[in-house]
Structures are given as structure tokens and as C-alpha cells.
Design an enzyme around this catalytic site. Structure first.
Site, mmCIF file in Angstrom:
data_model
loop_
_atom_site.group_PDB
_atom_site.id
_atom_site.type_symbol
_atom_site.label_atom_id
_atom_site.label_comp_id
_atom_site.label_asym_id
_atom_site.label_seq_id
_atom_site.Cartn_x
_atom_site.Cartn_y
_atom_site.Cartn_z
ATOM 1 N N HIS A 198 -0.275 1.683 15.359
ATOM 2 C CA HIS A 198 0.923 1.781 14.670
ATOM 3 C C HIS A 198 2.317 1.332 15.262
ATOM 4 O O HIS A 198 3.121 1.344 14.636
ATOM 5 C CB HIS A 198 0.724 3.122 14.059
ATOM 6 C CG HIS A 198 -0.290 3.559 13.320
ATOM 7 N ND1 HIS A 198 -1.500 4.056 14.153
ATOM 8 C CD2 HIS A 198 -0.752 3.802 11.983
ATOM 9 C CE1 HIS A 198 -2.214 4.276 13.066
ATOM 10 N NE2 HIS A 198 -1.820 3.909 11.595
ATOM 11 N N TYR A 223 -0.877 -3.889 11.036
ATOM 12 C CA TYR A 223 -1.677 -4.242 9.864
ATOM 13 C C TYR A 223 -1.609 -5.547 9.370
ATOM 14 O O TYR A 223 -2.114 -6.084 8.409
ATOM 15 C CB TYR A 223 -1.292 -3.349 8.841
ATOM 16 C CG TYR A 223 -1.742 -1.830 9.089
ATOM 17 C CD1 TYR A 223 -2.333 -1.502 10.462
ATOM 18 C CD2 TYR A 223 -1.598 -0.810 8.048
ATOM 19 C CE1 TYR A 223 -2.816 -0.256 10.517
ATOM 20 C CE2 TYR A 223 -1.983 0.455 8.640
ATOM 21 C CZ TYR A 223 -2.323 0.986 9.677
ATOM 22 O OH TYR A 223 -2.727 1.994 9.757
ATOM 23 N N SER A 242 -5.686 -4.743 1.306
ATOM 24 C CA SER A 242 -5.887 -5.966 1.695
ATOM 25 C C SER A 242 -4.540 -6.722 2.196
ATOM 26 O O SER A 242 -3.899 -7.253 1.303
ATOM 27 C CB SER A 242 -6.462 -6.762 0.853
ATOM 28 O OG SER A 242 -6.790 -8.176 1.302
ATOM 29 N N GLU A 243 -4.004 -6.657 3.409
ATOM 30 C CA GLU A 243 -2.994 -7.387 3.767
ATOM 31 C C GLU A 243 -2.891 -8.844 3.481
ATOM 32 O O GLU A 243 -2.123 -9.558 3.230
ATOM 33 C CB GLU A 243 -2.655 -7.165 5.265
ATOM 34 C CG GLU A 243 -2.137 -5.638 5.580
ATOM 35 C CD GLU A 243 -3.252 -4.768 5.503
ATOM 36 O OE1 GLU A 243 -2.920 -3.466 5.271
ATOM 37 O OE2 GLU A 243 -4.350 -5.201 5.743
ATOM 38 N N GLU A 259 0.864 -0.992 -0.001
ATOM 39 C CA GLU A 259 -0.043 -0.093 -0.089
ATOM 40 C C GLU A 259 0.780 1.389 -0.157
ATOM 41 O O GLU A 259 1.713 1.409 0.885
ATOM 42 C CB GLU A 259 -0.883 -0.099 1.148
ATOM 43 C CG GLU A 259 -1.616 -1.131 1.210
ATOM 44 C CD GLU A 259 -2.410 -1.342 2.597
ATOM 45 O OE1 GLU A 259 -2.360 -0.650 3.644
ATOM 46 O OE2 GLU A 259 -2.829 -2.519 2.689
ATOM 47 N N GLN A 282 2.403 -1.818 5.751
ATOM 48 C CA GLN A 282 2.549 -0.614 6.103
ATOM 49 C C GLN A 282 3.064 -0.278 7.783
ATOM 50 O O GLN A 282 3.757 0.613 8.246
ATOM 51 C CB GLN A 282 1.447 0.342 5.909
ATOM 52 C CG GLN A 282 1.861 1.651 5.522
ATOM 53 C CD GLN A 282 0.493 2.326 4.782
ATOM 54 O OE1 GLN A 282 -0.496 2.569 5.470
ATOM 55 N NE2 GLN A 282 0.601 2.505 3.520
ATOM 56 N N PHE A 283 2.287 -1.045 8.435
ATOM 57 C CA PHE A 283 2.688 -1.075 9.870
ATOM 58 C C PHE A 283 2.483 -2.539 10.647
ATOM 59 O O PHE A 283 1.717 -3.260 10.069
ATOM 60 C CB PHE A 283 1.781 -0.238 10.828
ATOM 61 C CG PHE A 283 1.873 1.324 10.283
ATOM 62 C CD1 PHE A 283 2.900 2.124 10.998
ATOM 63 C CD2 PHE A 283 1.240 2.059 9.500
ATOM 64 C CE1 PHE A 283 3.102 3.305 10.515
ATOM 65 C CE2 PHE A 283 1.258 3.304 9.017
ATOM 66 C CZ PHE A 283 2.428 4.122 9.498
#
Length: 692
Positions: free
Chosen positions: A498, A456, A429-430, A399, A452-453
Site C-alpha cells: 500500500h 494495485y 479489477s484494475e 473500488e 485505490q493504492f
């Protein structure tokens, strides 16, 4: 939905396009194996998991016979044995795997209904999973890899191949289904979704899975998806719909869905009595048995009665011979189950670059510093840039990694330089990010997905676990090497979404190597090793260190690569040992100033350098473990257990830990500073330990 007009026309046409004798041969064997398991092998406890394919079998076989291109791939689920037989899987392997014997799909490591079939000369059956819906996104990844190899790498051998995924009506409610559907339609991938709709997910009606119980009708307006639907028990209609659907995906290079209604003539599994089904439903299902319809279609118009009877007799004999051969196989040596968690020298049959003959460029673990100090963001970006240039099979995605360059700017400029086919954004969508990466890796690419984190990653847990265990559960038939980049930890503030690290979850997932560098030099060396290795790697990038002045280092050289499992001694002394990693190494080093202390930066957690830790404890006789993750069941507990067990006689004080308390990462910086081990807190704990 209405029957296809083409299927109606085909009903009155010759059957020259279908090898019905072969269909009968496979279907008769499938039925013979099902009956043998249900009447003999399960009652005798020689087979522990059994899922009858009766009712699903004919359409699966018709589909399998259409998969004729060398790089076709299919991923099924636990009721997919007829398809595998059509692909040429040895029935001895099928029965032997069901019986947990040596050899076969997994050497007895996985349940026998979870198939795999590496095939470099024809259609491959991707490793199936026990989780419903887990088959969809890896298949989408294979489809995307087909397009990549055809269009970017210029391979003529991939341009007509397709990816096929099987799922029941229950699976259309899963995350994997919807993620793969989005991937396939937004990317226009050559992927066929085959939904075998028997009306029940164990006992749950299909009307609970999708409105009205008809996923094809509900997706009729889904843009970019061609729908085929009909009766999977009618030989002519099923044959025509399968042929049309496969031809569409093969020629148009776009996704399609084929929904065929079929009866489940036995329970979900052998133990399922189907007491939840009314007798009228059971009777209606039996009346739709494709076996009877196949006989009516073939005899006597296409095959004689003696041909039919001969096929049944041959199938019974082949099934009995397969049983005898399978039972003659031994149970594997239990000690061998420790093999193939990671690449241990013996090459996997399929997946990754090395089985294709790729060898990594030469490297050295000796740094040759050059230029000014750079931050970790720049160091990681530079490695990705160099490896993309060196390896045309490497792709970077996630993403916001494209034009934006990532929310942490790590991939900034890479898409402009290497193109949108190689550095690209994904849907949010992970599950799809990691599942897609699995399929790409199996197809011979090197995927480098970004989560991304850290938090997630939770929606991708199933795909991460399945990827890590793949080499082991297929007994080294398949592996999916990739590098998952993942920012972790606090930055200027914290929060529960995060800022967590929770690296121990990946440590506890067999098959993953885990790196947690604390500085730019180590990030270069570990990332380059990960990108040139033959195992999946979780590469943790601590947010606080990405631009931290302490973490900056000179560029260590274009061929610098560090081995996993080799710690760095940051400071040296005799009074105590501090073991740490990632975002707290700088704090531990500062806290140790003025004291005679070994500060060990583990750098990698799987494997971790237990020898270096134990050797240091033997010298200092004291051990303090410092990490950002929660204390309870954190990775520090594992280190403490090893030191207490293997270094017990060297200790002059209890093994101590200093960690975050067992709370989510707090947002207010005052709270965060209190919760994360500070230099002062580490120093105080160290003084207490030295004075014990």
C-alpha cells in the site's frame, strides 16, 4: 452446442435479408489481399507482419455488415481485416499500413495488422492492441458510455447502438475477457462478445484455454449473458446466428456471446508452419473452408457462375490497384515520429471531449486564497464536486468510491449529490477499471477512475500503457483523455502493498502526464487542469499529505488551475538546490531552514520543469535530489543526468541523491522512519554538499 432452431428454419427460407453479393465482394477482396501478401509482399519483405484471415473471413464480414448504427463500435485483433473491409476501410490503407507506409492507420508507427477506424458517421473500429485480451475492457467501456449518453445525457442517437468485441479462443483465458464479462453482465450493457474459435492459440489447443475447449458451453449458466453458438463456416447458419446475436444486443440492451467455430487455414502468422498440427487436422480444417461453402450456397441459386467469376476478377483488380497505390505512398519522415505523444495543437479525430466541440471554462493560475486552511482530501473532493457539476460528461468510479466515499474519504458524498450513474463502484479489477475508462474516453466521456493504492495498478499495466501510447500509435486519430487518481506513499506506517510510490513507471510510459502535488493548493490547481485537458493524466495523491497540517492551504479560488511543467520555489537561497516532490517537500523545507538553499517542488514529473532546476543550479552550483521512491532508476536519476549533462559547467560539487534504499516499504514504523529520508538525514546530506 446444438444448432439454433431458427438457423435451421432459415436454411429453407429466402436469403432476402442477406446481401450475399456484398458478402462475396468483401470476402473475395480479403482473400486476394491475403494471397498477395503471402505470395509476394512478405517474401519481398515489403510486409513484415502478416496474419491470414482465411477461414475467419466470412463470419466477420457478416458481422461487420450488421453494424449499421452511427455509434456502433467494434474492437478486433490482429486477424480482423475482413471485418474492417466490411465497415468500409480503404484497402489502400489496409495494405499501406501493413507495409509501414505514410498515412493509413498509424503512419508506419504500429504494425499494420493493428487496425483503427474513427468514423463519426457510422461504426467505429476502436484502436486494436498487440496484447491478447486487451480489446475486451475498452469495448465494455464504450458500451457503458452508450448507456450513459442515452439515459443520463438523453441522446436518442445512442439508444440502439452497440459495442462488439472480437477475440480468439485463446483470449478467453485472459484477465481482460473475464473482467469485461463481469462488467457487461453486472451492468447489463449492450455488448456482444464474438469468439472466433479455431481451436488453437498459435499451437496451444483451446482445451488448455477453457475446460473442454468450448467457452460458450462453459458460460451457459452465467447469469445475464445470452449465448449463441454454431458453425461459422456455414453461410446460412453463420448469417442467422450473427443476425440473431446483434438483434438481441440491440433490442434487449444486454450482453450476449456469439461463439462460432472456424478453421485457421494458415499458420498463426506467415512464419508459422503449423508443424504441430497432425495432417488429419489440417485436412479437416481445409474441408471446412467457408469459401467453398459460400460458393455452393450462392451458385447457381442466388448468383450465376459468371457473377461469381466476375466478383473474383474484380477483387483481384482492386487488390492490385490497392497494392500499387500503397507502394506509391512514401515512408514517413522519421522526424515526425516525435509528434503526437501528447496533444500538440492538432485535434485527434475521436476520443475525449474536445473533438465534440467542448471548451474548458476560463481559469487562472493566480491563487485568490479564501477561508480557512483545508486539507488535501477536502480540496480534491471540492474540485471533483465542482467539475462534476460543470461537466455532465464526467464520471468518477473505482473500488469503494460510492456510498463509502473512498477508503481515504476523497469521494465522500459525491454519489449522493451527483447520482450513482456518475459516481459509482466497480468490480475488483484494475484491468477493468482502466480498460473501461479507455472505452468511455473514446466514446466522448471524461472518466476519472481511482486506483485505490499505487501497487494495485499493476494488474492494469497493459491498459495504462495502451492508453498512453494511443494518440502516438494511431498518429492522432484516437486519444483517450482521462484522469487516474492514485494514492501513493507511506502514511503512519508502511508495507510492500500500500505504500510504494514507483512514479517512475508512469514517467516511462509515453503519453501520460504525471502530477504529484504536495499540498492542497497545488492539488486544486493541478487536478482542475488535468480534468480540463486533452491528455491522460496520472494524479498521485500522497497518503501522508492528505491530512497533513503542513499541506493544508486556503481554498485558492473556483477558477484556479495550474499549468503542468511549472515548479514551485518553496524556499530561496544561494548555497545549494534541493529538488523534490510529493510527500517529502515539507521535510526538505524544514531541513533547509537556517541555510541559504533553493527548495524546488517539481509538482509535475511529466512534464518536469528542467529550466527551473537548471537555472537554480546555475545560481547555487550544487544539487541534491530527494525522493521517496527507490534510488536505482528512480526519477531522481533522470534529473541528475540532465543536471550533470546540461549544467556541468555550473557545478562545484557532484550531483547528490537521497532516497529510499532499494527495498520495499517496511511496515514497522521504526524501520520506515529509518528508510524514508528524514529531516535529519536531508539536513546532514545538505551540510555535506554545501561543505564539499
Amino acid at each position: 452446442m446444438a444448432r439454433s432452431q431458427a438457423a435451421t428454419a432459415f436454411r429453407n427460407a429466402p436469403d432476402a435479408d442477406v446481401d450475399w453479393a456484398t458478402v462475396l465482394r468483401h470476402m473475395a477482396l480479403s482473400r486476394a489481399l491475403d494471397e498477395m501478401e503471402e505470395t509476394r509482399l512478405v517474401p519481398e519483405k515489403k510486409v513484415l507482419y502478416q496474419f491470414s484471415a482465411r477461414g475467419h473471413d466470412m463470419a466477420q464480414i457478416l458481422l461487420g455488415m450488421q453494424l449499421t448504427e452511427r455509434h456502433d463500435a467494434v474492437c478486433g485483433y490482429y486477424r480482423s481485416r475482413p471485418l474492417l473491409l466490411a465497415l468500409g476501410v480503404d484497402p489502400v490503407d489496409a495494405l499501406g499500413s501493413a507495409m509501414g507506409r505514410a498515412g493509413g492507420y498509424s503512419d508506419g508507427r504500429d504494425i499494420g495488422v493493428v487496425f483503427n477506424h474513427p468514423n463519426r458517421d457510422g461504426a467505429t473500429a476502436l484502436p486494436m492492441c498487440g496484447g491478447v485480451g486487451a480489446q475486451y475492457t475498452p469495448t465494455a467501456g464504450w458500451a457503458q458510455a452508450l448507456e450513459y449518453q442515452a439515459k443520463v445525457l438523453g441522446s436518442d442517437a445512442h439508444g440502439r447502438s452497440i459495442a462488439v468485441v472480437l477475440g480468439g479462443d485463446g483470449s478467453v483465458a485472459s484477465n481482460g475477457f473475464w473482467s469485461a464479462l463481469t462488467i457487461a453482465t453486472t451492468q447489463k450493457l449492450p455488448m456482444l462478445f464474438y469468439v472466433e474459435d479455431n481451436g488453437f492459440g498459435i499451437s496451444v489447443a483451446s482445451t488448455v484455454q477453457t475446460p473442454g475447449g468450448n467457452i460458450a458451453a462453459n458460460l451457459a449458466s452465467w447469469k445475464g449473458l445470452r449465448i449463441f453458438a454454431g458453425d461459422g463456416t456455414d453461410p446460412v447458419e453463420a448469417a442467422q446466428l450473427v443476425a440473431e446475436a446483434v438483434a438481441f444486443v440491440r433490442e434487449e440492451r444486454g450482453p450476449a456471446m456469439l461463439r462460432l467455430t472456424v478453421p485457421r487455414l494458415q499458420g498463426h502468422s506467415f512464419q508459422d508452419t503449423q508443424a504441430y498440427k497432425p495432417e488429419t487436422v489440417v485436412a479437416a480444417e481445409r474441408a471446412r473452408d467457408p469459401w467453398r461453402k459460400l460458393q455452393a450456397h450462392l451458385v447457381p441459386r442466388i448468383l450465376s457462375k459468371s457473377d461469381w467469376d466476375g466478383a473474383l476478377k474484380d477483387a483481384a483488380e482492386r487488390a492490385e490497384a490497392a497494392r500499387e497505390a500503397a507502394e506509391a505512398r512514401p515512408v514517413g519522415d522519421p522526424a515526425t515520429v516525435l509528434r503526437h505523444v501528447f496533444h500538440d495543437g492538432e485535434m485527434q479525430h475521436l476520443g475525449g471531449l474536445m473533438p465534440l466541440g467542448w471548451t474548458p471554462p476560463p481559469s487562472t493560475d493566480q491563487a485568490r486564497p479564501e477561508g480557512q486552511r483545508i486539507n488535501m482530501v477536502t480540496a480534491i473532493r471540492r474540485v471533483l464536486d465542482q467539475e462534476l457539476a460543470l461537466n455532465p460528461r464526467m464520471v468518477v468510479f473505482g473500488e469503494d468510491v460510492g456510498p463509502k466515499g473512498g477508503v481515504h474519504a476523497v469521494t465522500l458524498g459525491l454519489q449522493d449529490k451527483h447520482g450513482a450513474d456518475r459516481v459509482f463502484d466497480t468490480s475488483l479489477s484494475e484491468e477493468g477499471i482502466i480498460g473501461r475508462a479507455v472505452g468511455m474516453a473514446l466514446a466522448g466521456l471524461l472518466p476519472v477512475p481511482e486506483i485505490q493504492f499505487r501497487k494495485y495498478a499493476e494488474p492494469a499495466t497493459e491498459q495504462l500503457n495502451d492508453c498512453g501510447s494511443m494518440r502516438w500509435r494511431t498518429n492522432n486519430r484516437f486519444a483517450a483523455p482521462m484522469v487516474v487518481r492514485m494514492p501513493v506513499g507511506f502514511f503512519k506506517c508502511g508495507d510492500p502493498w500500500h505504500s510504494q510510490t514507483n512514479e517512475v513507471a508512469f514517467v516511462h510510459s509515453p503519453g501520460w502526464k504525471v502530477a504529484s502535488p504536495s499540498n492542497a493548493e497545488d492539488a486544486v490547481g493541478l487536478l482542475r487542469s488535468a480534468l480540463r485537458g486533452n491528455d491522460p493524466v496520472i494524479f498521485l495523491e500522497h497518503r501522508a499529505m492528505l491530512d497533513h497540517s503542513w499541506a493544508r492551504r486556503p481554498w485558492p479560488g473556483d477558477d484556479f488551475a495550474l499549468p503542468f511543467g511549472k515548479a514551485r520555489l518553496v524556499a530561496e537561497g544561494t548555497q545549494a538546490t534541493i529538488v523534490t516532490w510529493g510527500g517529502l517537500v515539507d521535510r526538505c523545507q524544514e531541513a533547509a531552514q537556517g541555510l541559504s538553499v533553493d527548495v524546488i517542488d517539481l509538482r509535475t514529473l511529466v512534464p518536469w520543469d528542467r529550466e527551473a532546476v537548471l537555472a537554480s543550479v546555475a545560481k547555487t552550483h550544487r544539487c541534491l535530489i530527494v525522493h521517496e521512491d527507490l534510488q536505482t532508476a528512480g526519477f531522481g536519476a533522470e534529473i541528475a543526468a540532465v543536471v550533470a549533462s546540461e549544467g556541468f559547467t555550473d557545478l562545484d560539487a557532484p550531483v547528490e541523491r537521497l532516497t529510499m534504499p532499494d527495498i520495499p516499504s517496511p511496515h514497522n514504523p521504526v524501520y520506515l522512519d529509518w528508510a524514508v529520508p528524514s529531516v535529519a538525514a536531508i539536513r546532514a546530506k545538505l551540510n555535506d554538499l554545501v561543505g564539499f
